[in-house]
Each structure stands twice: as structure tokens, then as C-alpha cells.
Design a protein around this motif. Structure first.
Motif, PDB file in Angstrom:
ATOM      1  N   SER A 203       0.831  -1.202   0.000  1.00  0.00           N
ATOM      2  CA  SER A 203       0.000   0.000   0.000  1.00  0.00           C
ATOM      3  C   SER A 203       0.863   1.248   0.000  1.00  0.00           C
TER       4      SER A 203
ATOM      5  N   GLU B  10       0.191   3.910   1.374  1.00  0.00           N
ATOM      6  CA  GLU B  10       0.164   4.541   2.688  1.00  0.00           C
ATOM      7  C   GLU B  10       1.362   4.081   3.527  1.00  0.00           C
ATOM      8  N   VAL B  11       1.658   2.779   3.453  1.00  0.00           N
ATOM      9  CA  VAL B  11       2.781   2.245   4.229  1.00  0.00           C
ATOM     10  C   VAL B  11       4.088   2.871   3.753  1.00  0.00           C
TER      11      VAL B  11
ATOM     12  N   GLU C  68       4.438   5.734   2.187  1.00  0.00           N
ATOM     13  CA  GLU C  68       4.485   7.164   2.487  1.00  0.00           C
ATOM     14  C   GLU C  68       4.873   7.406   3.943  1.00  0.00           C
ATOM     15  N   THR C  69       4.350   6.577   4.838  1.00  0.00           N
ATOM     16  CA  THR C  69       4.683   6.752   6.249  1.00  0.00           C
ATOM     17  C   THR C  69       6.182   6.567   6.469  1.00  0.00           C
TER      18      THR C  69
ATOM     19  N   MET D 125       8.491   7.079   4.238  1.00  0.00           N
ATOM     20  CA  MET D 125       9.189   8.210   3.625  1.00  0.00           C
ATOM     21  C   MET D 125       9.138   9.434   4.536  1.00  0.00           C
ATOM     22  N   LEU D 126       7.949   9.691   5.104  1.00  0.00           N
ATOM     23  CA  LEU D 126       7.801  10.893   5.926  1.00  0.00           C
ATOM     24  C   LEU D 126       8.481  10.741   7.287  1.00  0.00           C
ATOM     25  N   ALA D 127       8.653   9.497   7.733  1.00  0.00           N
ATOM     26  CA  ALA D 127       9.377   9.302   8.989  1.00  0.00           C
ATOM     27  C   ALA D 127      10.863   9.587   8.772  1.00  0.00           C
TER      28      ALA D 127
ATOM     29  N   ARG E  81       2.979  14.411  -3.374  1.00  0.00           N
ATOM     30  CA  ARG E  81       2.952  14.907  -2.001  1.00  0.00           C
ATOM     31  C   ARG E  81       4.313  14.717  -1.338  1.00  0.00           C
TER      32      ARG E  81
ATOM     33  N   ALA F 220       7.021  17.313   0.346  1.00  0.00           N
ATOM     34  CA  ALA F 220       7.525  17.178   1.720  1.00  0.00           C
ATOM     35  C   ALA F 220       9.058  17.114   1.738  1.00  0.00           C
TER      36      ALA F 220
ATOM     37  N   ALA G 219      10.948  14.625   0.301  1.00  0.00           N
ATOM     38  CA  ALA G 219      11.392  13.261   0.589  1.00  0.00           C
ATOM     39  C   ALA G 219      12.350  12.689  -0.462  1.00  0.00           C
TER      40      ALA G 219
END
Lengths: 296, 361
Positions: free
Chosen positions: B56, B58-59, B61-62, B64-66, B83, B87, B89
């Protein structure tokens, strides 16, 4: 000095593995979401000195906790998790107690083998065991094939992706945690007490209720807490075995974290969950303490 | 083990890590590459390839953003890529290290540029559509020969779903694709970012919710192939992989994929290099390897997705290049739509709506 050191070790452990992570999560729960790495603001800027620290604290607020009260999703998820954890605990107790009782009553030379059999499943990865339940419970799975073959049912049962599958998964996974403390309690039970009760006119059943159950209640309590606490925050079992309708707080937390990228709200959910858990944990602790005192 | 041999092993382990070969860590979608390509990359470059998978956006992206994910190459889809670029990334690609970039297809690059202007941060790996996979035998048995298997009505019309429920219907657990599909079905703008318009998707889903067995983004591949389920809203290539697995197993299951005629979402999976990639040099080598016409063709021939590599097309097998479910003809291509990323506030509305749809709360 030695005494101080001895006390310091568990406290340092608690500090490093509980308090520090807790404060980090608490801090994030008071922050605001942002499109950045990491995805929240404010972050502590030591380079800016005192002004940076002041700006940091000014940026924190309880907005996210207020948000949790505004949407009924959250309390419904907490409630649903509590219900599932509670029902699973009762089911586990009902299945685990007779097993522990049987083990404690078994001839001495069998007991190590029986104990081994209870622990044996841990040798396989937890994930693989949950996955194999998918194979057992699916419509084309072993269980349905078997029931169809015996002619008990004509249509395959829909179990996988329902709440029933979640209960099966939780009860199966946590059963050893219920059996072992109860077995430990029953094993220490002085059999002459039961003989005495029977000599004094107690039937076997009432001796069981009046002597065995009360004397094993510490084991029951330990087992129940060991099942209830992890079941409350369970995420893996409902997401693999449960259907989309199985609302649990672990899943809500996941959605906040992954789908909304909203770390602050996710952290707020986690803090509330922790507070919910602290109550049973404190009760458990006090129970253990009492038990220890009683034994001295 | 004696203490002596124990310490010897430790020393050996330390020594081994000191002279360890160069490494590149790739994080890609599950079931998304011909594994022989991975071995080929290692053989050609001498770089150790560590290949992990997710299912997914979402997994990913999390992670990447962490920050500090430790990956050198990741594969987000268009809107997520956009997005994550804002940010901060990802790092800009160094085109001088990517001579194979000349192989890319301008038709696809034009579309991916709306997510990544000038395609400065990413290259297209694969693209496809979000549509409907059906077990043809079971569906025609339940709905008759004229079952609308090429229409969103198959899964959004309660009359059809009621009959299909018994044999199992899975939906993707991907709100950014499922909400636009429902909006398209009722004639709204699928790319709408207006919460009032998005809310209209709720009615569509609530009517069919009781008949949906599960929302999941990868289980349906095996589910369709084994005959456990008979309809899945899924990604084109995944359904076609299910079709192939069923054919290989020879289990009498016939799977077909359609991009619904009302219009289906077109998506792009883009390879990009995280800003904190441990080994950006090796990452560029990997991208260049993937952009090689024959390698890219091998990947597409294996996973049944179209790619953004024009030069690879001469190496594609007829099954892939000739299948309009993979490389749509001009008319179908007209009918495909793309979406923009949701802003944070709208994203919350979408996720909340999706939770409500999934759990009824």
C-alpha cells in the motif's frame, strides 16, 4: 549503595523503555500535522536557543484530544475493542481452565510432556500460525471441507473475515498465557484440602467451587490480564482474520498513522489506549503484590 | 561452541562486514517484478540487491515521511509521489548517470509530469488501470450471459451485488482509487476535492456494503486464481496475474479483466530515490538497469503491466502489447482519468468516509 544500585536497575529500565517513549508520543500528540519530514510541527530547535524552546512549547495544545471526543468513531472503536478483549478473555478462561486442571491432575511423569505441548506452538512464528487459520477457516478451507464431507453442513460456512474468526484467532493465540499461570496455581494446590472437604461431606463439585477455584484465583487473575491486555490493542489478528466490519482501536490507530498521515491524532489515540490499559495493569500489579505478601 | 571458536566467528563476521560489497536497497510493490531481473542486476553490477515489498502507498508514504527508511529506490504512485516531493522526501535524478533515460515514452512522461514536473525526481516503472476482475464462469452462472462485467454497475448496483455476494466480492482497500470510481459511476467528477461531492460516494457504497466480503489490496490475486472469490475490484496487472496463475493451475477458473466503460482510473508507479538514500550512486545504476529496453520488457512480460518505456515495446510478447487490457487502444485511453492528491483536510474526510464505509461506523 548496593541496595540503591539494585533499585536503580529496574527504574532505569522503566525510564528507558516506558517513560521516554511515552513522553515522545505524548509530545507528538500535542503537535500539529505538517507536510514535512517528520510530518508534524513544532519540532524542537536547539539551535535557536531559549527562543526555540519557548516557540516549541507555545506550539503544543490539546486540539487532537478534543478531536477524539468530537467523532464517534473513536469511542465506538475503544468500546468494540474492550468488548472483543473481554469476550475473548472469558472464552480463553473457559477453555484454558479445564486444560490446566487436567494437566495438574495428570500423573507426575506426564506433566513435563503436557507442558511441552502447550509451549510447542511458540516454536512457529505467530504470523504463520495466524495465516494457517486463514487456510483452515476459508470457504474452501479444511474445516469446511471436513464438515461438508461428514455431511453436517451442505453449504460452506462463512467464518473467515468475520468476528468469529477474530475470536478464534485471539483465543488460540493467547490460550497458553491463560493455561500456564492457572496450571502453576493448581499445581501448588494442597490436595489434602480437597480430601478434607470431601470427608466433611462436600460433593466433588462443591469442593471444586469452594476449594479449588478460590485457591487458583490468583492464577485466573494473572491469566486473564495476560490475555486481556494484549487482546485490547490487537492489530494483526483482526486485520488478517477479521472482516472489514471488525472495528478495533488498533486498526483505527493504523488508519490515523498510515492513511491520514496524522501522527499527532494517532499519538493521541495511543495515549488514550495506554490510559485505558493502565487501569487493568495497576490492578494486576496490586494483585501480584498481594499474592507475594500472602506467600511470605 | 567453545569460547575460542565463538570469538573467532565474531571476528570473521566483523571482517566480513568491513569488506562487504556495495549494496542497494529497493522497496517495491509485491508481485511486481521478474525475480530473475534481480539476479541479473547483481551479476552485471556486482552490487548486492536487497529487495523488499509493500502493498500500500500509505505504508510507503509513512516510511518516507518518517525519514531514514534506509531504502535507495522506492516506488510510490503518482499522487503520493507528488505529495512526498513537496515534503522534500526525494532527491533530483542525475540524468548524466541515466543514459537509458532516452528509452522513456513521451506519452507517459507527459502524464506523469502532472505529478512530477519535468519528471525531475522519478522515472515511470509501470502504469495501469483500476478496474474489475471476474471469474467469468461463476459470474455468468449467477447473472446470466449478459452480465455487465465491463461496467461499474457490476459492483455498484445492489441488484447485481446481492447475487454475487455468496461467491465472494473483494474491493481494494485504497480510498484514493475507490472513491473516484464510485463518483465516476454516479456521473460526478472523479477528481473532485469538494467534500460535499466526495460524500456522495457514501450512498453508493452503503447500498452494496453488505455484499462486500473484504477490502484488501493484494489477497484478491490468489483469491481469484483459486476460485475463492468471483469478483474483485483490483489493479489491471494483478488481475491478469491471477488469470495466469489460474491457467497454470488448470483448475477450470477463467479470469477476465475490464477497465469499466464508464471510465477507469489510470495510475503510474514511479521509481524515485529518497533524499537520505544511503547509496544514491547504486540507486541510479538500478534505475538505469530498469530503463534498459530488454530488462523493462522482461518485467512487463512477467507482471502484465504496461510500462513507460517506448524502446521496450519491441521486446514485449504479443500477450502483453497486444492485450487492450494492458495497452489500451486510443479510444479506451481517452476514457481513462487521473486524479490529483487530496489536501490534508480533504484526506481526513476521505479516510473517515472510507472507515465508515468499511466498518459501518
Amino acid at each position: 549503595m548496593r541496595r540503591l544500585l539494585l533499585i536503580a536497575v529496574p527504574y532505569l529500565w522503566l525510564l528507558a523503555l516506558f517513560l521516554v517513549p511515552f513522553i515522545i508520543v505524548l509530545k507528538i500528540s500535542l503537535s500539529d500535522i505538517a507536510l514535512a519530514i517528520p510530518p508534524y510541527t513544532p519540532t524542537l530547535d536547539f539551535a535557536a536557543g531559549w527562543a526555540g524552546i519557548k516557540a516549541f512549547f507555545a506550539g503544543l495544545d490539546f486540539e487532537n484530544f478534543i478531536w477524539l471526543t468530537e467523532d464517534d468513531l473513536y469511542w465506538k472503536a475503544y468500546l468494540s475493542s474492550l468488548t472483543i478483549a473481554l469476550i475473548s478473555t472469558v472464552l480463553t478462561l473457559m477453555i484454558g481452565y479445564p486444560i490446566a486442571y487436567g494437566m495438574a491432575r495428570a500423573p507426575g511423569e506426564w506433566r513435563p510432556t503436557l507442558m511441552m505441548l502447550i509451549i510447542l506452538p511458540f516454536w512457529t512464528s505467530f504470523l504463520i500460525r495466524v495465516y494457517s487459520w486463514m487456510g483452515i477457516l476459508s470457504q474452501e478451507g479444511f474445516l469446511n471441507q471436513f464438515l461438508l464431507w461428514t455431511g453436517i453442513i451442505n453449504e460452506p460456512l462463512i467464518i473467515l473475515n468475520t468476528k468469529i474468526a477474530v475470536y478464534i484467532g485471539i483465543v488460540y493465540t493467547y490460550l497458553p498465557f491463560m493455561i500456564l499461570p492457572i496450571y502453576a496455581a493448581l499445581d501448588r494446590l494442597d490436595e489434602s484440602l480437597i480430601e478434607a472437604a470431601e470427608d466433611l461431606g462436600c460433593s466433588r463439585l462443591s469442593a471444586f467451587w469452594l476449594i479449588t477455584v478460590p485457591l487458583s484465583k490468583n492464577g485466573i487473575a494473572a491469566g486473564c490480564f495476560l490475555v486481556f491486555i494484549p487482546a485490547l490493542g490487537e492489530f494483526v489478528i483482526p486485520s488478517l482474520l477479521g472482516g472489514s466490519g471488525t472495528l478495533m482501536i488498533g486498526k483505527v490507530l493504523w488508519e490515523e498513522f498510515f492513511s491520514n498521515r496524522d501522527w499527532p491524532v494517532a499519538s493521541a489515540v495511543a495515549i488514550v489506549l495506554l490510559l485505558l490499559l493502565v487501569i487493568p495493569i495497576v490492578l494486576f500489579q496490586r494483585n501480584q503484590q498481594k499474592q507475594a505478601e500472602a506467600e511470605q | 561452541m567453545t569460547f575460542k571458536s565463538l570469538s573467532l566467528t565474531a571476528v570473521l563476521a566483523l571482517g566480513a562486514s568491513a569488506v562487504q560489497a556495495e549494496e542497494v536497497r529497493v522497496y517495491n510493490w509485491s508481485d511486481y517484478i521478474d525475480e530473475e531481473l534481480l539476479a541479473k542486476f547483481e551479476a552485471e553490477t556486482g552490487i548486492d540487491l536487497i529487495y523488499d515489498v509493500f502493498d500500500s502507498n500509505e505504508v510507503l508514504e509513512t516510511k518516507m515521511l518518517a525519514g531514514g527508511s534506509g531504502y535507495d529506490v522506492v516506488v510510490p504512485s503518482g499522487t503520493f509521489l507528488q505529495r512526498q516531493i513537496s515534503a522534500g522526501a526525494f532527491q533530483k535524478l542525475d540524468m548524466s548517470k541515466l543514459p537509458n533515460h532516452k528509452n522513456m515514452w513521451d506519452v507517459v512522461e507527459k502524464r506523469t509530469a502532472q505529478y512530477d514536473p519535468d519528471n525531475a525526481y522519478s522515472i515511470n516503472y509501470m502504469w495501469g488501470t483500476t478496474g474489475i476482475g471476474v471469474n467469468v464462469g461463476k459470474v455468468t452462472e449467477l447473472l446470466g450471459e449478459d452480465a455487465p462485467i465491463d461496467s461499474w454497475a457490476l459492483v455498484f448496483d445492489p441488484a447485481n451485488m446481492e447475487k454475487l455476494a455468496g461467491c465472494g466480492v473483494h474491493f481494494l482497500d485504497a480510498p484514493a482509487e475507490m472513491i473516484p470510481a464510485a463518483l465516476k459511476y454516479i456521473g460526478e467528477d472523479p477528481d473532485s476535492q469538494d467534500p460535499d461531492v466526495i460524500a456522495k460516494a457514501e450512498g453508493v457504497y452503503m447500498a452494496v456494503r453488505p455484499y462486500i466480503q473484504k477490502f484488501h489490496s493484494s489477497e484478491y490475486i490468489n483469491g481469484l486464481a483459486n476460485g475463492d472469490i468471483c469478483v474483485a475490484v483490483g489493479w489491471s496487472g494483478d488481475v491478469l496475474q491471477a488469470r495466469d496463475r489460474a491457467a497454470e493451475a488448470d483448475n477450470g477458473v477463467e479470469i477476465a479483466y475490464h477497465a469499466p466503460k464508464e471510465g477507469a482510473q489510470m495510475w503510474f508507479d514511479q521509481m524515485a530515490i529518497p533524499v537520505d538514500a544511503p547509496n544514491p550512486d547504486a540507486a541510479h545504476k538500478f534505475l538505469n538497469f530498469i530503463m534498459d529496453a530488454q530488462n523493462m520488457a522482461a518485467a512487463s512480460n512477467y507482471v502484465y503491466y504496461a510500462n513507460g518505456n517506448l524502446a521496450s515495446q519491441e521486446f514485449l510478447v504479443e500477450d502483453v502489447i497486444g492485450d487492450p487490457a494492458i495497452y489500451p487502444d486510443a479510444a479506451t485511453l481517452e476514457n481513462l482519468f487521473t486524479t490529483r492528491p487530496y489536501p490534508a483536510k480533504v484526506q481526513r474526510v476521505v479516510t473517515r468516509l472510507w472507515t465508515k464505509i468499511k466498518s459501518g461506523t
